[in-house]
Motif scaffolding. Structure first.
Motif, short mmCIF file in Angstrom:
data_model
loop_
_atom_site.label_atom_id
_atom_site.label_comp_id
_atom_site.label_asym_id
_atom_site.label_seq_id
_atom_site.Cartn_x
_atom_site.Cartn_y
_atom_site.Cartn_z
N ASN A 107 0.77 -1.16 -0.10
CA ASN A 107 -0.03 -0.13 0.17
C ASN A 107 0.90 1.19 0.03
N SER A 108 0.50 2.40 -0.03
CA SER A 108 1.04 3.65 -0.06
C SER A 108 1.88 3.64 1.19
N LEU A 109 1.91 3.19 2.16
CA LEU A 109 2.88 3.28 3.27
C LEU A 109 3.98 2.43 3.07
N THR A 110 3.81 1.17 2.36
CA THR A 110 4.98 0.12 2.18
C THR A 110 5.64 0.28 0.80
N TYR A 111 5.36 1.08 -0.05
CA TYR A 111 5.82 1.17 -1.31
C TYR A 111 7.37 1.00 -1.12
N ILE A 112 8.12 1.88 -0.26
CA ILE A 112 9.35 1.85 -0.17
C ILE A 112 9.80 0.68 0.40
N LEU A 113 9.31 0.06 1.15
CA LEU A 113 9.79 -1.51 1.78
C LEU A 113 9.78 -2.47 0.45
N TRP A 114 8.83 -2.40 -0.43
CA TRP A 114 8.41 -3.43 -1.43
C TRP A 114 9.30 -3.03 -2.45
N PHE A 115 9.44 -1.71 -2.90
CA PHE A 115 9.92 -1.26 -4.22
C PHE A 115 11.43 -0.80 -3.99
N GLY A 116 11.68 -0.50 -2.81
CA GLY A 116 13.11 0.31 -2.64
C GLY A 116 14.28 -0.10 -2.89
N PRO A 117 14.21 -1.72 -2.35
CA PRO A 117 15.62 -2.51 -2.71
C PRO A 117 15.56 -2.65 -4.59
N ALA A 118 14.71 -2.88 -5.27
CA ALA A 118 14.59 -3.05 -6.75
C ALA A 118 15.03 -1.61 -7.24
N LEU A 119 14.67 -0.55 -6.69
CA LEU A 119 14.80 0.65 -7.07
C LEU A 119 16.26 0.99 -6.99
N LEU A 120 16.94 0.66 -5.85
CA LEU A 120 18.51 0.95 -5.68
C LEU A 120 19.42 0.09 -6.37
N LEU A 121 18.91 -1.15 -6.58
CA LEU A 121 19.44 -2.02 -7.66
C LEU A 121 19.41 -1.41 -8.85
N LEU A 122 18.40 -1.03 -9.55
CA LEU A 122 18.17 -0.37 -10.73
C LEU A 122 19.11 0.93 -10.93
N ILE A 123 19.16 1.83 -9.77
CA ILE A 123 20.24 2.91 -10.14
C ILE A 123 21.66 2.61 -10.10
N GLY A 124 21.83 1.39 -9.40
CA GLY A 124 23.05 0.93 -9.28
C GLY A 124 23.66 0.32 -10.50
N VAL A 125 22.69 -0.30 -11.29
CA VAL A 125 23.07 -0.87 -12.59
C VAL A 125 23.07 0.27 -13.65
N ILE A 126 22.34 1.23 -13.48
CA ILE A 126 22.48 2.53 -14.29
C ILE A 126 23.83 3.02 -14.17
N VAL A 127 24.11 3.27 -13.05
CA VAL A 127 25.61 3.80 -12.62
C VAL A 127 26.75 3.17 -13.35
N VAL A 128 26.67 1.89 -13.04
CA VAL A 128 27.69 1.01 -13.63
C VAL A 128 27.79 1.01 -14.94
N VAL A 129 26.57 0.95 -15.77
CA VAL A 129 26.75 1.21 -17.15
C VAL A 129 27.11 2.47 -17.60
N MET A 130 26.79 3.55 -17.00
CA MET A 130 27.28 4.97 -17.36
C MET A 130 28.71 5.08 -17.17
N ILE A 131 29.23 4.22 -16.10
CA ILE A 131 30.91 4.31 -15.96
C ILE A 131 31.56 3.62 -17.02
N ILE A 132 30.89 2.26 -17.41
CA ILE A 132 31.62 1.46 -18.27
C ILE A 132 31.40 2.37 -19.76
N ARG A 133 30.31 2.65 -19.93
CA ARG A 133 30.10 3.30 -21.41
C ARG A 133 30.86 4.84 -21.56
N LYS A 134 31.27 5.39 -20.42
CA LYS A 134 31.82 6.56 -20.31
C LYS A 134 33.18 6.69 -21.45
N LYS A 135 32.99 7.57 -22.10
CA LYS A 135 34.11 7.66 -23.22
C LYS A 135 35.31 8.46 -22.55
N PRO A 136 36.55 8.06 -23.04
CA PRO A 136 37.77 8.98 -22.47
C PRO A 136 37.56 10.22 -22.95
#
Length: 159
Positions: A107-136
């Motif tokens: 419910n609205s009070l537990t969204y962060i509990l349920w979806f927070g870990p997936a959101l943090l994982l997604l942000i981590g993957v995006i950061v890693v991809v950006m670092i890898i793809r970053k051009k010199p």
């Protein structure tokens, strides 16, 4: 004789210590009689799914607190009244809040509990991809002067 009295006193002391510690650690055991095996299984499942409000990290089945014993008795009474599992869970949530559920509802009070870990994982993957793809950094192209080019050509011809 002295050795006998010393060993007798030691054995009495150990016996008293054992009795005292076993009494301190004794806990009451709930005994309920169920209509059938299915009701017993439902009771066990419900008491393992519901969290003790006092203990926080123990379910009702594992907790020895007085409130856990009361809630086990309440679950038993509701089962004997023929209530469904969902009705019993709803009753407990209405009385104690979502905290009594080990798996809180979405419910609205537990969204962060349920979806927070997936959101943090997604942000981590995006950061890693950006670092890898970053051009010199843009490199400055260096061109050889005509004199340097002729020297290079001479060196290459010699070999």
């Amino acid at each position: 004789m002295t050795k006998f009295l010393a060993s007798f006193a030691l054995s009495i002391t150990l016996a008293c210590a054992f009795i005292t510690t076993s009494i301190v650690h004794a806990s009451p055991v709930d005994t309920y009689e169920f209509r059938d095996e299915v009701t017993k299984i439902r009771f066990n499942d419900l008491t393992k799914e519901l969290r003790c409000p006092k203990c926080q990290n123990q379910n009702l089945a594992d907790s020895n607190s007085p409130i856990a014993a009361d809630l086990r008795r309440e679950v038993y009474d509701l089962l004997e009244q023929g209530k469904a599992d969902s009705e019993i869970v709803n009753f407990m949530v209405a009385r104690y809040g979502d905290f009594v559920l080990y798996r809180p509802r979405v419910n609205s009070l537990t969204y962060i509990l349920w979806f927070g870990p997936a959101l943090l994982l997604l942000i981590g993957v995006i950061v890693v991809v950006m670092i890898i793809r970053k051009k010199p950094q843009a490199t400055v192209e260096k061109t050889l002067s005509t004199e340097q080019q002729s020297q290079l050509d001479n060196i290459l011809k010699d070999k």
